[in-house]
Scaffold this motif. Sequence first.
Motif, short mmCIF file in Angstrom:
data_model
loop_
_atom_site.label_atom_id
_atom_site.label_comp_id
_atom_site.label_asym_id
_atom_site.label_seq_id
_atom_site.Cartn_x
_atom_site.Cartn_y
_atom_site.Cartn_z
N LEU A 181 46.15 39.11 72.47
CA LEU A 181 45.46 39.52 71.18
C LEU A 181 45.64 38.71 70.26
N VAL A 182 44.53 38.33 69.39
CA VAL A 182 44.63 37.71 68.17
C VAL A 182 43.97 38.55 67.11
N PRO A 183 44.51 38.97 65.99
CA PRO A 183 46.01 38.82 65.74
C PRO A 183 46.69 39.61 66.71
N GLN A 184 48.07 39.06 67.00
CA GLN A 184 48.97 39.69 67.93
C GLN A 184 49.18 41.16 67.51
N GLN A 185 49.25 42.15 68.30
CA GLN A 185 49.93 43.42 68.07
C GLN A 185 50.26 44.33 69.14
N GLN A 186 51.11 45.28 69.02
CA GLN A 186 51.57 46.26 69.97
C GLN A 186 50.17 47.39 70.11
N VAL A 187 50.05 47.61 71.19
CA VAL A 187 48.93 48.61 71.32
C VAL A 187 49.29 50.06 71.86
N GLY A 188 48.48 50.87 71.41
CA GLY A 188 48.77 52.42 71.89
C GLY A 188 48.42 52.66 73.31
N CYS A 189 47.36 51.84 73.91
CA CYS A 189 47.01 52.13 75.24
C CYS A 189 47.02 51.03 75.96
N GLN A 190 47.87 50.64 76.67
CA GLN A 190 48.03 49.60 77.41
C GLN A 190 46.92 49.49 78.57
N PHE A 191 46.57 50.63 79.14
CA PHE A 191 45.61 50.77 80.30
C PHE A 191 44.21 50.22 79.57
N TYR A 192 43.88 50.38 78.46
CA TYR A 192 42.79 49.67 77.80
C TYR A 192 42.90 48.17 77.63
N LEU A 193 44.02 47.63 77.21
CA LEU A 193 44.33 46.48 77.08
C LEU A 193 44.20 45.68 78.60
N ASP A 194 44.57 46.14 79.65
CA ASP A 194 44.42 45.75 81.00
C ASP A 194 43.12 45.68 81.40
N HIS A 195 42.17 46.63 81.20
CA HIS A 195 40.70 46.79 81.50
C HIS A 195 40.01 45.58 80.64
N ILE A 196 40.25 45.35 79.26
CA ILE A 196 39.71 44.41 78.69
C ILE A 196 40.32 42.76 79.25
N ALA A 197 41.46 42.86 79.57
CA ALA A 197 41.90 41.51 80.14
C ALA A 197 41.21 41.13 81.48
N TYR A 198 41.25 42.08 82.33
CA TYR A 198 40.68 41.91 83.71
C TYR A 198 39.03 41.38 83.47
N HIS A 199 38.43 41.91 82.56
CA HIS A 199 36.99 41.63 82.24
C HIS A 199 36.71 40.33 81.54
N SER A 200 37.76 39.66 80.85
CA SER A 200 37.76 38.60 80.06
C SER A 200 37.64 37.14 80.75
N ILE A 266 37.28 54.61 55.26
CA ILE A 266 37.92 55.48 56.19
C ILE A 266 39.07 54.70 56.77
N GLU A 267 40.31 55.16 56.41
CA GLU A 267 41.54 54.50 56.94
C GLU A 267 41.79 55.29 58.47
N LEU A 268 41.93 54.66 59.36
CA LEU A 268 42.19 55.21 60.61
C LEU A 268 43.91 55.15 61.01
N ALA A 269 44.35 56.34 60.94
CA ALA A 269 45.94 56.50 60.98
C ALA A 269 46.21 55.77 62.41
N ASN A 270 47.54 55.24 62.25
CA ASN A 270 48.19 54.66 63.43
C ASN A 270 47.33 53.48 64.16
N CYS A 271 46.53 52.89 63.43
CA CYS A 271 45.61 51.72 63.95
C CYS A 271 46.08 50.48 63.34
N ARG A 272 46.18 49.65 64.03
CA ARG A 272 46.20 48.02 63.71
C ARG A 272 44.88 47.52 63.82
N HIS A 273 44.66 46.09 63.86
CA HIS A 273 43.36 45.77 63.74
C HIS A 273 42.58 46.17 64.96
N HIS A 274 43.10 45.99 66.28
CA HIS A 274 42.47 46.28 67.46
C HIS A 274 42.29 47.81 67.69
N VAL A 275 41.50 48.69 66.68
CA VAL A 275 41.49 49.91 66.55
C VAL A 275 41.50 50.71 67.78
#
Length: 305
Positions: A181-200, A266-275
């Motif tokens: 990811l850019v900017p780099q970050q940890q994510v709360g839902c790794q399965f979601y990141l897997d899906h995005i990467a697969y379709h990239s 509105i601020e989304l709690a516990n969210c980084r850039h890739h909310v």
Amino acid sequence: MVEKHGKTASHPIPKWARAALEMPSGSQYIDVDGCRVHYLVWGDPDLPPLMLVHGNAAHAEWWRFIAPLLANQYHVLAIDLGGMGDSSHCGRYERERYAEQVMAVLDAASPGRPPFIVGHSMGGFVTIMAGAAHGDRIAGIIVVDSPIEAPDRHSPPYAVQVKTPGDIYANRAEALRRFRLVPQQQVGCQFYLDHIAYHSVVETAGGWRWKFDPAAVGHPRPTEFTEALLHMRCNAALFIGEQSERVDDEARAYMRRSFGGCIPIIELANCRHHVMLDEPLALAAAIRTQLSNWSLNDTDSRNGA
């Protein structure tokens, strides 16, 4: 935004996300000024239209687990902007042109119906441009973690680094090991990141490559959006990731000074850039709530309340 580094792995998908993944969706194409634009669609076309716009170097699949959560109330569409996802590499990547692609898809999928538009990161800027140009026929826009900065501040945008436009990997697995990811970050839902990467990535002659056109990713973008938001002719709201690096403290303070009295922030709690990768359920709930508030206010206005 995505870049080529790091690695992904397969992670368990929770029950709600599996149901979202299995919800039927359609895949459509439309020609917009010489660009073959791809988009996904969920739900009943008789419902109010809701367009979801991805960020830089991204694609419509970034919304795969969000769109089904909105499709019981809206006709949901997610676009691949030109030169990204499954849209063509047309060589014409002005952000204003992207705004026209968004409107063209809406006109084709839900003609004559005022849409809502939600845009993340660069997609938020595209959403603002669509609202500025066509606000009189848009029901409302939501801008998700797109930093609105003072006119005299020009922070360099996060860049997606590509060694050469012809980077080819031997197989999908090799490409995915270099995804990050850019900017780099940890994510709360790794399965979601897997899906995005697969379709990239997409198979091509000699191996696998990233779907995006490097020329689209690096195209210059407008940097001043304050006046457009202040004079927006449709409803507007700003969502910010509570822990976002992209919307830094200076940008956050400027946005509150400039829009705090007239646009919901509105601020989304516990969210980084890739909310959507941190709190997808909370993001979907926040979108539903904001759109419902606007719809309720419009009903009250028609009833003279």
